[in-house]
Design a protein around this motif. Sequence first.
Motif, PDB file in Angstrom:
ATOM      1  N   PHE A 126       2.757  11.982  -9.678  1.00 32.91           N
ATOM      2  CA  PHE A 126       2.875  10.578 -10.048  1.00 32.91           C
ATOM      3  C   PHE A 126       3.850   9.863  -9.127  1.00 32.91           C
ATOM      4  N   MET A 127       5.013  10.481  -8.860  1.00 31.37           N
ATOM      5  CA  MET A 127       6.037   9.808  -8.068  1.00 31.37           C
ATOM      6  C   MET A 127       5.573   9.576  -6.636  1.00 31.37           C
ATOM      7  N   LEU A 128       4.802  10.517  -6.074  1.00 26.56           N
ATOM      8  CA  LEU A 128       4.251  10.309  -4.731  1.00 26.56           C
ATOM      9  C   LEU A 128       3.330   9.087  -4.720  1.00 26.56           C
ATOM     10  N   SER A 129       2.477   8.986  -5.726  1.00 24.82           N
ATOM     11  CA  SER A 129       1.572   7.846  -5.823  1.00 24.82           C
ATOM     12  C   SER A 129       2.349   6.550  -6.035  1.00 24.82           C
ATOM     13  N   HIS A 130       3.378   6.618  -6.855  1.00 19.45           N
ATOM     14  CA  HIS A 130       4.205   5.446  -7.159  1.00 19.45           C
ATOM     15  C   HIS A 130       4.926   4.945  -5.911  1.00 19.45           C
ATOM     16  N   LEU A 131       5.512   5.866  -5.151  1.00 16.87           N
ATOM     17  CA  LEU A 131       6.218   5.486  -3.922  1.00 16.87           C
ATOM     18  C   LEU A 131       5.255   4.932  -2.880  1.00 16.87           C
ATOM     19  N   ASN A 132       4.043   5.500  -2.817  1.00 15.76           N
ATOM     20  CA  ASN A 132       3.049   4.990  -1.883  1.00 15.76           C
ATOM     21  C   ASN A 132       2.636   3.565  -2.257  1.00 15.76           C
ATOM     22  N   ALA A 133       2.494   3.297  -3.556  1.00 11.10           N
ATOM     23  CA  ALA A 133       2.168   1.945  -4.012  1.00 11.10           C
ATOM     24  C   ALA A 133       3.305   0.986  -3.704  1.00 11.10           C
ATOM     25  N   ARG A 134       4.536   1.451  -3.850  1.00  6.20           N
ATOM     26  CA  ARG A 134       5.698   0.610  -3.534  1.00  6.20           C
ATOM     27  C   ARG A 134       5.717   0.264  -2.046  1.00  6.20           C
ATOM     28  N   LEU A 135       5.438   1.252  -1.201  1.00  2.00           N
ATOM     29  CA  LEU A 135       5.397   1.009   0.240  1.00  2.00           C
ATOM     30  C   LEU A 135       4.289   0.017   0.583  1.00  2.00           C
ATOM     31  N   SER A 136       3.125   0.179  -0.019  1.00  2.00           N
ATOM     32  CA  SER A 136       2.013  -0.740   0.233  1.00  2.00           C
ATOM     33  C   SER A 136       2.375  -2.153  -0.171  1.00  2.00           C
ATOM     34  N   LEU A 137       3.108  -2.298  -1.284  1.00  2.00           N
ATOM     35  CA  LEU A 137       3.527  -3.618  -1.739  1.00  2.00           C
ATOM     36  C   LEU A 137       4.396  -4.303  -0.693  1.00  2.00           C
ATOM     37  N   PHE A 138       5.392  -3.586  -0.172  1.00  2.00           N
ATOM     38  CA  PHE A 138       6.308  -4.217   0.770  1.00  2.00           C
ATOM     39  C   PHE A 138       5.639  -4.493   2.114  1.00  2.00           C
ATOM     40  N   ILE A 139       4.693  -3.656   2.514  1.00  2.00           N
ATOM     41  CA  ILE A 139       3.917  -3.957   3.719  1.00  2.00           C
ATOM     42  C   ILE A 139       3.104  -5.232   3.499  1.00  2.00           C
ATOM     43  N   SER A 140       2.506  -5.359   2.323  1.00  4.37           N
ATOM     44  CA  SER A 140       1.725  -6.553   2.006  1.00  4.37           C
ATOM     45  C   SER A 140       2.600  -7.804   1.990  1.00  4.37           C
TER      46      SER A 140
END
Length: 239
Positions: A126-140
């Motif tokens: 879950f945390m890997l997926s969560h961190l990946n979503a967080r990274l995608s948010l800041f790139i966006s």
Amino acid sequence: MSSLESFLRSAVWARYLSEEQLARVGRQVVERRVPASRSFIFRQGEPARYWIGVIDGFVAMSIMSADGKTSILTGVPPGGWFGEGTLMKRERWRYNSVALNDTRLACMPQAVFDELLADNPGFNRFMLSHLNARLSLFISLAEFDRLLGPDARVARCLASLFDPDLYPRRGDFIALSQEEIGLLSAVSRQRANRAIHSLQAEGLLRIDRGGVTVLDLPRLATFSRPAHCRLSIRNRARK
């Protein structure tokens, strides 16, 4: 109003815990209430001691310049959790955390968070997926700032608050003032006001008392009006 127990059970990461584990976590997570008026939850430079979930309200992650100018990096609506990166790196908070309206928080102590990371493979996934979503948010968000005009920036920033990987929330209402939406989108309050009315005219949202209601999330999330669009239209009109 959600209870702390029901909030924890509804969290995406909770599905990876056994009943015994979830009960043990529930005994150690504490609830904190923070009043509105932009009250600080924590300040930049303070030690990070909790992984924090938003039960009700809205939390802004912000930074402040030496002359007192505030910039909101992102916001966390109900259902979201934040602070995991800071806890994992054993750092102090690198930003301020502010309650924009009356807010209830679920605070998981560092020791409990560390135990889940060390002993629960499902929580790790879950945390890997969560961190990946967080990274995608800041790139966006960086993309929005560089390529999109004010209307599109406001649209995309509002849509980002409904990211199902970061904020598994229900409902379509966002309790934010136009000034706060402007800060979140990096535009002035006046420009945010014009953008919100423009998006309402497009049928993407509705202005309501105390915030806005999203009417068409897919279109809001893909709304595109380049930063040069207004200038190009003006230039063509002069020819």
